[in-house]
Write a protein that holds these residues in place. Sequence first.
Motif, short mmCIF file in Angstrom:
data_model
loop_
_atom_site.label_atom_id
_atom_site.label_comp_id
_atom_site.label_asym_id
_atom_site.label_seq_id
_atom_site.Cartn_x
_atom_site.Cartn_y
_atom_site.Cartn_z
N VAL A 27 50.54 62.88 34.64
CA VAL A 27 49.68 62.33 33.60
C VAL A 27 50.18 62.71 32.21
CG1 VAL A 27 47.38 62.55 32.57
CG2 VAL A 27 47.60 62.19 35.04
N ASN A 67 43.59 55.52 29.47
CA ASN A 67 43.75 56.73 28.66
C ASN A 67 45.11 57.40 28.88
OD1 ASN A 67 41.22 56.56 27.45
ND2 ASN A 67 40.21 57.69 29.10
N ASP A 77 29.16 59.00 33.64
CA ASP A 77 28.40 60.06 34.29
C ASP A 77 29.30 61.22 34.67
OD1 ASP A 77 25.54 59.78 34.85
OD2 ASP A 77 26.12 57.83 35.67
N GLN A 81 25.95 47.52 29.27
CA GLN A 81 25.60 47.97 30.63
C GLN A 81 26.56 49.00 31.21
OE1 GLN A 81 26.65 44.78 33.73
NE2 GLN A 81 26.47 43.57 31.87
N ARG A 130 32.61 51.26 40.96
CA ARG A 130 32.62 52.55 40.28
C ARG A 130 34.01 53.18 40.39
NH1 ARG A 130 29.23 58.15 41.03
NH2 ARG A 130 30.72 58.53 42.67
N THR A 189 36.41 53.57 37.07
CA THR A 189 36.82 54.94 36.75
C THR A 189 38.34 55.05 36.70
OG1 THR A 189 34.79 55.81 37.75
CG2 THR A 189 36.64 57.34 37.50
N ASN A 239 39.73 53.13 33.69
CA ASN A 239 39.46 53.90 32.47
C ASN A 239 40.50 55.00 32.31
OD1 ASN A 239 38.09 56.09 30.82
ND2 ASN A 239 36.64 54.40 30.56
N LYS A 240 40.75 55.74 33.39
CA LYS A 240 41.74 56.81 33.36
C LYS A 240 43.14 56.25 33.05
CE LYS A 240 41.53 59.81 36.84
NZ LYS A 240 41.61 61.14 36.23
N GLU A 253 40.86 69.26 41.80
CA GLU A 253 39.66 69.97 42.24
C GLU A 253 38.67 70.10 41.07
OE1 GLU A 253 40.54 73.51 44.57
OE2 GLU A 253 38.49 74.21 44.16
N GLY A 254 37.40 69.88 41.36
CA GLY A 254 36.39 69.98 40.32
C GLY A 254 36.10 68.64 39.67
N TYR A 255 36.88 67.61 40.04
CA TYR A 255 36.68 66.28 39.45
C TYR A 255 35.25 65.79 39.68
CZ TYR A 255 37.47 61.64 37.81
OH TYR A 255 37.38 60.49 37.07
N GLN A 256 34.61 65.18 38.66
CA GLN A 256 33.21 64.79 38.82
C GLN A 256 32.73 63.74 37.82
OE1 GLN A 256 30.41 68.02 37.20
NE2 GLN A 256 32.25 69.21 37.58
N THR A 257 33.65 62.97 37.24
CA THR A 257 33.24 62.00 36.22
C THR A 257 33.50 60.56 36.68
OG1 THR A 257 33.74 63.62 34.52
CG2 THR A 257 33.52 61.33 33.79
N TYR A 258 32.50 59.70 36.48
CA TYR A 258 32.61 58.31 36.91
C TYR A 258 32.09 57.37 35.83
CZ TYR A 258 33.65 60.55 41.25
OH TYR A 258 34.25 61.35 42.17
N VAL A 259 32.71 56.20 35.76
CA VAL A 259 32.27 55.16 34.83
C VAL A 259 31.55 54.08 35.64
CG1 VAL A 259 33.01 53.44 33.14
CG2 VAL A 259 34.23 55.64 33.32
N ASP A 260 30.35 53.74 35.22
CA ASP A 260 29.55 52.74 35.91
C ASP A 260 29.27 51.56 35.00
OD1 ASP A 260 28.62 53.15 38.63
OD2 ASP A 260 27.89 55.08 37.88
N VAL A 261 29.65 50.38 35.44
CA VAL A 261 29.18 49.14 34.81
C VAL A 261 28.04 48.67 35.72
CG1 VAL A 261 29.81 46.80 34.10
CG2 VAL A 261 31.47 48.67 33.88
#
Lengths: 283, 283
Positions: free
Chosen positions: B7, B137, A108, A104, B126, B130, B133-134, B101-109
């Motif tokens: 990072v 990494n 995105d 699940q 979310r 997210t 997850n980061k 700036e420009g960030y646009q990624t998300y992890v959804d369970v």
Amino acid sequence: MRIIESVSEMQQQADMWRGEGKRIALVPTMGYLHAGHLTLMQKARTHADIVVMSVFVNPTQFGPGEDFERYPRDFENDIRLATEVGVDAAFSPEAAEMYPEGYQTYVDVTRVTLPLCGKSRPGHFRGVTTVVNKLFNIVKPHVAMFGEKDFQQLVTIRRMVKDLNMDVEVLGHPIVRESDGLALSSRNVYLTSEQRQEALRLSQSLREAQTLIQSGERRSDIILKRVREILKAGKDMRIDYAELRHPETLEEVSRIDGPTLLALAVFLGTTRLIDNCVLNIPQ
Amino acid sequence: MRIIESVSEMQQQADMWRGEGKRIALVPTMGYLHAGHLTLMQKARTHADIVVMSVFVNPTQFGPGEDFERYPRDFENDIRLATEVGVDAAFSPEAAEMYPEGYQTYVDVTRVTLPLCGKSRPGHFRGVTTVVNKLFNIVKPHVAMFGEKDFQQLVTIRRMVKDLNMDVEVLGHPIVRESDGLALSSRNVYLTSEQRQEALRLSQSLREAQTLIQSGERRSDIILKRVREILKAGKDMRIDYAELRHPETLEEVSRIDGPTLLALAVFLGTTRLIDNCVLNIPQ
């Protein structure tokens, strides 16, 4: 050539290679390899000690009514071809190994996935980013290679990797074409010989756009009008999109004042083909 | 104690530790440490050679109108406390380092995040998945520790890690409580002394539920009715939810026939508190 079907076995092998100080390259594929894939694998070899290809026709990146079921598969031939170019291992899991019961989670990338193929294929890029995220966690590559034919896919994966701080170098490689200009694609096998001839209009229109730029044209609408004329002259061809966009943000470009992506998608009968090039202003 | 804000510096340090064969544990926090956090760090020490805590009040997991701005912060004290329990490094990035700036990624369970806090706080999980997850990494831990007070968070992170094949062991640790039963939380600092007294109804109602189970009651509606009675008797207390759910799938449970999560959320004035326990049927 080592063939690995289990996630945990692949991760253990990756840990072993990393423990030995080896650099790992991953070439993700859906199999049915052509010279474009093999070029990626040869290129990968120059960046790493170990080259892994994944062969996985990922169900989550196909929409309802798309060609998941009939997508061409020839695993034995893939292994033979990859062996010839020196690939060290193939990761080829079953779908249930990648998406077991209860699955699940999705990744995105929210903006660069909206236009172009994202508009025509809702959910496609969510499937792509999710499976690539998984493959990176499974194969643990230092570097991963993607073809530029799926340009929006490459932009999307670069964005995911940057945003989620995945420690993987993402490298693109120029489109490999037949001598007459047709971009290599596993889906070319669907084409009748007439359709294959019509498909040349894709690369013809890209060349024409570059010629217009060379002759001084900078207006997107003029360039796209000419591109559409060429494509529309194909009797069995229906344009899905023909657009000029910024090569990183994928925002629309109304006037060419720097490198600009010309991205095309057409249907030939029920077969959907894409092609693109980055237009450059002459120095 | 090494303090790292970048990072890339954190990733390089993690690579170096891994190269030396060291096991890394991560304890993600939003700072303002209490004994619950410190217990996680001491526990982490037993699982790893290197203990890293992250201190980051993650803006994406707060909704509009929630307490992001006023969330309590005391970085110097956090460093002092973490040093005392032997934490090796603190990763404490600025928000712009995590979300440039420009960030646009998300992890959804997508499923276990729907009920309970997910229902009350849209987008919260979310943000959590997210950022975790980061952090995984960036810090590249072998093991990561989470408190069971945020039980749904722990379930969600376990699901993300499993689904995305992240090679990190996720360990939960029981709720740490004051001697009178109040679960430790950085948000307890918001409470007036009257509210703090009322807040004891949370742990009281959990104990009452366990007592009902001990005496043979198995009907969810009966147990929840009693729990709500106890909570409602608090004059400044408003129930957000009080539910019995499966401890892994978080599906609703109408009859207790195995370990079952009793999860509570209440408002005391504008302060939202959560608590929970897993009810066990006596052997």
